[in-house]
Design an enzyme around this catalytic site. Structure first.
Site, PDB file in Angstrom:
ATOM      1  CG  ASP A  35      37.201  36.306  37.700  1.00  0.00           C
ATOM      2  OD1 ASP A  35      35.825  36.729  37.437  1.00  0.00           O
ATOM      3  OD2 ASP A  35      37.951  35.454  38.487  1.00  0.00           O
ATOM      4  CB  ILE A  36      40.220  35.361  41.832  1.00  0.00           C
ATOM      5  CG1 ILE A  36      41.105  35.654  42.785  1.00  0.00           C
ATOM      6  CG2 ILE A  36      38.916  34.918  41.760  1.00  0.00           C
ATOM      7  CD1 ILE A  36      40.982  35.082  44.546  1.00  0.00           C
ATOM      8  CG  ASN A  97      27.669  33.543  33.257  1.00  0.00           C
ATOM      9  OD1 ASN A  97      27.280  33.910  32.556  1.00  0.00           O
ATOM     10  ND2 ASN A  97      29.040  33.805  34.180  1.00  0.00           N
ATOM     11  CD  GLU A 105      31.442  29.552  39.162  1.00  0.00           C
ATOM     12  OE1 GLU A 105      32.485  30.436  40.000  1.00  0.00           O
ATOM     13  OE2 GLU A 105      31.948  28.535  38.649  1.00  0.00           O
ATOM     14  CB  VAL A 106      29.821  35.502  42.839  1.00  0.00           C
ATOM     15  CG1 VAL A 106      29.572  35.804  43.201  1.00  0.00           C
ATOM     16  CG2 VAL A 106      31.085  35.090  43.025  1.00  0.00           C
ATOM     17  CG  HIS A 110      29.525  39.020  38.194  1.00  0.00           C
ATOM     18  ND1 HIS A 110      28.338  38.301  38.945  1.00  0.00           N
ATOM     19  CD2 HIS A 110      30.188  37.986  37.825  1.00  0.00           C
ATOM     20  CE1 HIS A 110      28.668  37.583  38.820  1.00  0.00           C
ATOM     21  NE2 HIS A 110      29.387  36.893  38.295  1.00  0.00           N
ATOM     22  CG  HIS A 112      31.818  37.536  33.301  1.00  0.00           C
ATOM     23  ND1 HIS A 112      33.227  37.154  34.548  1.00  0.00           N
ATOM     24  CD2 HIS A 112      31.238  37.270  33.923  1.00  0.00           C
ATOM     25  CE1 HIS A 112      32.872  36.065  35.137  1.00  0.00           C
ATOM     26  NE2 HIS A 112      31.388  36.497  34.993  1.00  0.00           N
TER      27      HIS A 112
HETATM   28  P1  AMP Z   1      29.842  33.452  37.557  1.00  0.00           P
HETATM   29  O1  AMP Z   1      29.556  32.389  37.422  1.00  0.00           O
HETATM   30  O2  AMP Z   1      29.757  34.532  36.341  1.00  0.00           O
HETATM   31  O3  AMP Z   1      28.921  34.566  39.083  1.00  0.00           O
HETATM   32  O4  AMP Z   1      31.376  34.622  37.986  1.00  0.00           O
HETATM   33  C1  AMP Z   1      32.263  34.445  39.472  1.00  0.00           C
HETATM   34  C2  AMP Z   1      33.594  35.538  38.680  1.00  0.00           C
HETATM   35  O5  AMP Z   1      33.757  35.745  40.326  1.00  0.00           O
HETATM   36  C3  AMP Z   1      33.885  34.007  38.859  1.00  0.00           C
HETATM   37  O6  AMP Z   1      35.187  34.215  37.358  1.00  0.00           O
HETATM   38  C4  AMP Z   1      35.725  34.134  40.298  1.00  0.00           C
HETATM   39  O7  AMP Z   1      37.083  33.998  39.542  1.00  0.00           O
HETATM   40  C5  AMP Z   1      35.369  35.268  39.954  1.00  0.00           C
HETATM   41  N1  AMP Z   1      35.430  35.339  41.867  1.00  0.00           N
HETATM   42  C6  AMP Z   1      35.147  35.160  42.587  1.00  0.00           C
HETATM   43  N2  AMP Z   1      35.569  35.245  43.660  1.00  0.00           N
HETATM   44  C7  AMP Z   1      36.199  35.971  43.382  1.00  0.00           C
HETATM   45  C8  AMP Z   1      37.392  37.169  44.676  1.00  0.00           C
HETATM   46  N3  AMP Z   1      37.493  37.288  46.142  1.00  0.00           N
HETATM   47  N4  AMP Z   1      38.001  37.927  43.352  1.00  0.00           N
HETATM   48  C9  AMP Z   1      37.632  38.318  42.077  1.00  0.00           C
HETATM   49  N5  AMP Z   1      37.069  37.102  41.200  1.00  0.00           N
HETATM   50  C10 AMP Z   1      36.265  36.957  42.329  1.00  0.00           C
END
Ligand code: AMP
Length: 126
Positions: A35-36, A97, A105-106, A110, A112
């Site tokens: 994770d970034i 999530n 968010e994405v 995924h 975690h």
């Molecule tokens: P979520 O809120 O479960 O959708 O988590 C999205 C996760 O993606 C967050 O923990 C971010 O820090 C992570 N994230 C966003 N962009 C990147 C990226 N380019 N590389 C790695 N992790 C990312």
């Protein structure tokens, strides 16, 4: 109701090689990367390569082969990073999530994998 996958999401771009990632594990149907913005000493994201928005979407539409690969990839990441919950590891938390209430968010499934420190209770009471 059905799911609509946005192929411009950041993990789709990672899968296409359009933006870099810190890869932990690659399998036929899954990718794991750091994770970034890590929230724990171990914070890895495991994603399927296929276009699935969330866990429910994946469970509905992914092939048995994809589901087997992804499930095993999550476990393999835990063991690779020493956060499995057996005699040799200290344990971890897996979070997936989904949607608005899950504060996803994405919009690409995924999981975690969080570990490396005591994480506290899962949720605070609202
Ligand atoms: P979520 O809120 O479960 O959708 O988590 C999205 C996760 O993606 C967050 O923990 C971010 O820090 C992570 N994230 C966003 N962009 C990147 C990226 N380019 N590389 C790695 N992790 C990312």
């Amino acid at each position: 109701m059905s799911y609509h996958y946005d192929d411009q999401n950041i993990f789709a771009k990672i899968l296409r090689g359009e933006i870099p990632n810190s890869t932990v594990l690659e399998t036929a149907h899954s990718l794991a990367f750091n994770d970034i913005n890590p929230l724990a000493p171990v914070h890895v994201l495991v994603i399927p390569r296929g276009p699935y928005v969330c866990y429910d979407h994946f469970a509905l539409e992914a092939s048995d082969e994809e589901i087997l690969d992804f499930t095993r990839a999550v476990g393999q990441v835990c063991r690779m990073l020493g956060v499995q919950a057996d005699d040799a590891g200290d344990g971890c938390r897996l979070i997936a999530n989904a949607g608005a209430n899950g504060v996803q968010e994405v919009p690409h499934l995924h999981v975690h994998v969080l570990g490396g420190r005591m994480l506290g209770r899962m949720l605070a009471r609202a």
